[in-house]
Scaffold this motif. Structure first.
Motif, mmCIF file in Angstrom:
data_model
loop_
_atom_site.group_PDB
_atom_site.id
_atom_site.type_symbol
_atom_site.label_atom_id
_atom_site.label_comp_id
_atom_site.label_asym_id
_atom_site.label_seq_id
_atom_site.Cartn_x
_atom_site.Cartn_y
_atom_site.Cartn_z
ATOM 1 N N TYR A 162 -63.657 75.987 -45.370
ATOM 2 C CA TYR A 162 -63.811 74.737 -44.636
ATOM 3 C C TYR A 162 -62.822 74.636 -43.477
ATOM 4 N N PHE A 163 -61.590 75.092 -43.697
ATOM 5 C CA PHE A 163 -60.591 75.064 -42.638
ATOM 6 C C PHE A 163 -61.020 75.962 -41.483
ATOM 7 N N LEU A 164 -61.532 77.144 -41.806
ATOM 8 C CA LEU A 164 -61.971 78.061 -40.771
ATOM 9 C C LEU A 164 -63.148 77.486 -39.993
ATOM 10 N N ARG A 165 -64.051 76.810 -40.682
ATOM 11 C CA ARG A 165 -65.198 76.198 -40.007
ATOM 12 C C ARG A 165 -64.726 75.108 -39.042
ATOM 13 N N LYS A 166 -63.760 74.299 -39.476
ATOM 14 C CA LYS A 166 -63.233 73.253 -38.589
ATOM 15 C C LYS A 166 -62.513 73.870 -37.387
ATOM 16 N N TYR A 167 -61.751 74.945 -37.636
ATOM 17 C CA TYR A 167 -61.024 75.608 -36.558
ATOM 18 C C TYR A 167 -62.000 76.166 -35.525
ATOM 19 N N ARG A 168 -63.059 76.803 -35.988
ATOM 20 C CA ARG A 168 -64.043 77.370 -35.063
ATOM 21 C C ARG A 168 -64.732 76.286 -34.253
ATOM 22 N N ALA A 169 -65.030 75.164 -34.876
ATOM 23 C CA ALA A 169 -65.676 74.068 -34.161
ATOM 24 C C ALA A 169 -64.741 73.512 -33.087
ATOM 25 N N MET A 170 -63.466 73.354 -33.428
ATOM 26 C CA MET A 170 -62.513 72.837 -32.433
ATOM 27 C C MET A 170 -62.308 73.838 -31.308
ATOM 28 N N LEU A 201 -65.607 69.410 -53.754
ATOM 29 C CA LEU A 201 -65.554 70.334 -52.623
ATOM 30 C C LEU A 201 -66.943 70.818 -52.219
ATOM 31 N N GLY A 202 -67.879 70.789 -53.139
ATOM 32 C CA GLY A 202 -69.220 71.264 -52.849
ATOM 33 C C GLY A 202 -70.008 70.379 -51.914
ATOM 34 N N ARG A 203 -69.518 69.194 -51.647
ATOM 35 C CA ARG A 203 -70.240 68.274 -50.746
ATOM 36 C C ARG A 203 -70.450 68.885 -49.372
ATOM 37 N N ASP A 204 -69.476 69.672 -48.895
ATOM 38 C CA ASP A 204 -69.531 70.231 -47.545
ATOM 39 C C ASP A 204 -69.970 71.691 -47.530
ATOM 40 N N TYR A 205 -70.504 72.187 -48.632
ATOM 41 C CA TYR A 205 -70.873 73.599 -48.710
ATOM 42 C C TYR A 205 -71.965 73.907 -47.687
ATOM 43 N N PRO A 206 -71.853 75.044 -46.980
ATOM 44 C CA PRO A 206 -72.811 75.348 -45.901
ATOM 45 C C PRO A 206 -74.276 75.404 -46.345
ATOM 46 N N VAL A 256 -61.255 79.986 -56.621
ATOM 47 C CA VAL A 256 -62.464 79.606 -55.881
ATOM 48 C C VAL A 256 -62.205 78.351 -55.062
ATOM 49 N N ILE A 257 -61.445 77.424 -55.603
ATOM 50 C CA ILE A 257 -61.092 76.213 -54.850
ATOM 51 C C ILE A 257 -60.324 76.582 -53.586
ATOM 52 N N LYS A 258 -59.363 77.472 -53.715
ATOM 53 C CA LYS A 258 -58.593 77.897 -52.536
ATOM 54 C C LYS A 258 -59.476 78.583 -51.511
ATOM 55 N N GLU A 259 -60.420 79.397 -51.978
ATOM 56 C CA GLU A 259 -61.336 80.074 -51.059
ATOM 57 C C GLU A 259 -62.239 79.074 -50.336
ATOM 58 N N LEU A 260 -62.728 78.072 -51.049
ATOM 59 C CA LEU A 260 -63.561 77.050 -50.413
ATOM 60 C C LEU A 260 -62.768 76.264 -49.372
ATOM 61 N N GLU A 261 -61.528 75.922 -49.698
ATOM 62 C CA GLU A 261 -60.699 75.207 -48.734
ATOM 63 C C GLU A 261 -60.463 76.055 -47.494
ATOM 64 N N ALA A 262 -60.251 77.358 -47.667
ATOM 65 C CA ALA A 262 -60.066 78.254 -46.521
ATOM 66 C C ALA A 262 -61.346 78.327 -45.691
#
Length: 85
Positions: A68-76, A19-24, A60-66
């Motif tokens: 990433y999901f929020l980042r994708k939502y904002r971009a869309m 999951l850390g591959r996409d960390y900001p 922490v995994i659930k928080e990271l997934e949230a």
């Protein structure tokens, strides 16, 4: 550490590393912090304490997934909707 707990800890580390591959702030930053967190708790042998730490890691995994999901939502949203004035 029991074998089943060792397997859970390794699974948790691998999942977090993936999951850390996409960390900001970047993968290198995330990997360093992840390794430091795991090394800090490397001497824990109490099975209950290990289970609590694994549960915290799953959180922490659930928080990271949230995140990433929020980042994708904002971009869309930025891509397809006009900004409100």
């Amino acid at each position: 550490m029991a074998n089943s707990l060792k397997g859970e800890v390794i699974r948790l580390y691998k999942n977090l590393l993936y999951l850390g591959r996409d960390y900001p702030q970047g993968f290198v930053y995330f990997r360093g912090r992840l390794k430091a967190a795991f090394m800090k708790n490397k001497d824990v042998t109490d099975p209950d304490k290990i289970k609590k730490l694994v549960a915290r890691g799953d959180f922490v995994i659930k928080e990271l997934e949230a995140l990433y999901f929020l980042r994708k939502y904002r971009a869309m949203k930025k891509r397809y909707y006009e900004p409100e004035k």
